[in-house]
Design a protein around this motif. Structure first.
Motif, PDB file in Angstrom:
ATOM      1  N   ALA A 104      22.974  34.948  10.437  1.00 37.52           N
ATOM      2  CA  ALA A 104      23.029  36.203   9.683  1.00 37.52           C
ATOM      3  C   ALA A 104      23.409  35.954   8.231  1.00 37.52           C
ATOM      4  CB  ALA A 104      24.026  37.155  10.343  1.00 37.52           C
ATOM      5  N   GLU A 105      24.358  35.041   8.011  1.00 31.86           N
ATOM      6  CA  GLU A 105      24.762  34.720   6.637  1.00 31.86           C
ATOM      7  C   GLU A 105      23.611  34.071   5.869  1.00 31.86           C
ATOM      8  OE1 GLU A 105      28.218  32.335   7.163  1.00 31.86           O
ATOM      9  OE2 GLU A 105      29.581  34.060   7.272  1.00 31.86           O
ATOM     10  N   ARG A 106      22.871  33.187   6.558  1.00 30.09           N
ATOM     11  CA  ARG A 106      21.715  32.570   5.902  1.00 30.09           C
ATOM     12  C   ARG A 106      20.661  33.622   5.562  1.00 30.09           C
ATOM     13  NH1 ARG A 106      22.608  28.476   9.765  1.00 30.09           N
ATOM     14  NH2 ARG A 106      20.966  29.349  11.106  1.00 30.09           N
ATOM     15  N   ALA A 107      20.438  34.559   6.495  1.00 29.65           N
ATOM     16  CA  ALA A 107      19.451  35.612   6.254  1.00 29.65           C
ATOM     17  C   ALA A 107      19.853  36.485   5.071  1.00 29.65           C
ATOM     18  CB  ALA A 107      19.275  36.467   7.514  1.00 29.65           C
ATOM     19  N   LEU A 108      21.151  36.781   4.972  1.00 23.83           N
ATOM     20  CA  LEU A 108      21.631  37.588   3.847  1.00 23.83           C
ATOM     21  C   LEU A 108      21.483  36.837   2.526  1.00 23.83           C
ATOM     22  CD1 LEU A 108      24.817  39.226   5.410  1.00 23.83           C
ATOM     23  CD2 LEU A 108      22.656  40.346   4.842  1.00 23.83           C
ATOM     24  N   GLU A 109      21.728  35.526   2.561  1.00 26.58           N
ATOM     25  CA  GLU A 109      21.557  34.713   1.347  1.00 26.58           C
ATOM     26  C   GLU A 109      20.091  34.692   0.910  1.00 26.58           C
ATOM     27  OE1 GLU A 109      23.108  30.858   2.095  1.00 26.58           O
ATOM     28  OE2 GLU A 109      25.208  31.509   2.159  1.00 26.58           O
ATOM     29  N   VAL A 110      19.193  34.565   1.896  1.00 28.79           N
ATOM     30  CA  VAL A 110      17.760  34.571   1.580  1.00 28.79           C
ATOM     31  C   VAL A 110      17.365  35.917   0.982  1.00 28.79           C
ATOM     32  CG1 VAL A 110      15.452  34.544   2.605  1.00 28.79           C
ATOM     33  CG2 VAL A 110      17.127  32.828   3.292  1.00 28.79           C
ATOM     34  N   ALA A 111      17.867  37.015   1.586  1.00 36.28           N
ATOM     35  CA  ALA A 111      17.561  38.349   1.070  1.00 36.28           C
ATOM     36  C   ALA A 111      18.109  38.527  -0.343  1.00 36.28           C
ATOM     37  CB  ALA A 111      18.132  39.412   2.011  1.00 36.28           C
TER      38      ALA A 111
END
Length: 220
Positions: A170-177
């Protein structure tokens, strides 16, 4: 002289047409970028770290059907203090506290798990882990003590592993977003600057054309 004026007029006309085409393309690109910023990307949906207790137990060996009807209350009496530094200031539910007091090795393990969980999510992690303990204990209530203890420990390990992996995802996805939004904002700034430049260029070309027409009329 007339040939030079004609050539210059054609060049100005071509430049004006190219600027108009580029301006329309830039405006369309700005619209697309604004729409992309307004609509959340697919990574927002991926930023979900929730873990189902049922999924955790289903991933462990052992049939749950024989224990579905079993229910039991966990001990809620007073218990010794639990030494988990990462849980300082948090409430450790009674079922989880009972396991921690029964197995001292589980306390440093829980401390390590909590170290991988963001502070705002730690209380929810403890609550869900306690729910896993309760459900696993109910599931294995008729088993031998050692098997029951191992099963509860396996359920805790499985929940912690899956939860921490999903938090990281989830943290990686938020960073990508976030990176995606930053890229779109940078593109939007560039396109706005280009639009301003093209607009100014069109104004200058129009002024030049009008000035040229006035000069021709005066000469005539």
């Amino acid at each position: 002289m007339k040939l030079a004026e004609r050539l210059e007029r054609r060049l100005l006309g071509t430049a004006r047409a190219l600027c108009l085409v580029a301006l329309v393309a830039a405006v369309m690109a700005i619209t697309a970028v604004i729409f992309a910023l307004a609509v959340p990307g697919k990574h927002s949906a991926a930023a979900d770290s929730s873990v189902s207790v049922a999924d955790v137990l289903a991933s462990l060996p052992g049939s749950e059907a024989a224990n579905d009807a079993i229910s039991g209350d966990s001990a809620n009496g007073s218990m010794p203090d639990v030494s988990v530094q990462a849980a300082a200031g948090l409430v450790i539910p009674a079922p989880l506290r009972q396991v921690l007091n029964g197995d001292n090795a589980s306390q440093p393990l829980l401390n390590a798990w909590l170290g991988n969980v963001p502070l705002p999510d730690r209380q929810q992690f403890l609550n869900k882990l306690s729910e896993v303990v309760t459900r696993a204990s109910q599931h294995a209530a008729t088993w031998e003590w050692d098997d029951r203890e191992r099963y509860v420990a396996s359920a805790m390990n499985q929940y912690a592993r899956v939860k921490i992996e999903r938090i990281a995802a989830a943290e990686r996805a938020l960073e990508v977003a976030h990176d995606r939004s930053e890229q779109f904002r940078a593109s939007l700034g560039t396109l706005l600057a280009l639009t301003g430049f093209l607009t100014l260029l069109l104004v200058l070309i129009s002024i030049e054309r009008n000035t040229r027409h006035l000069r021709v009329e005066r000469n005539n």
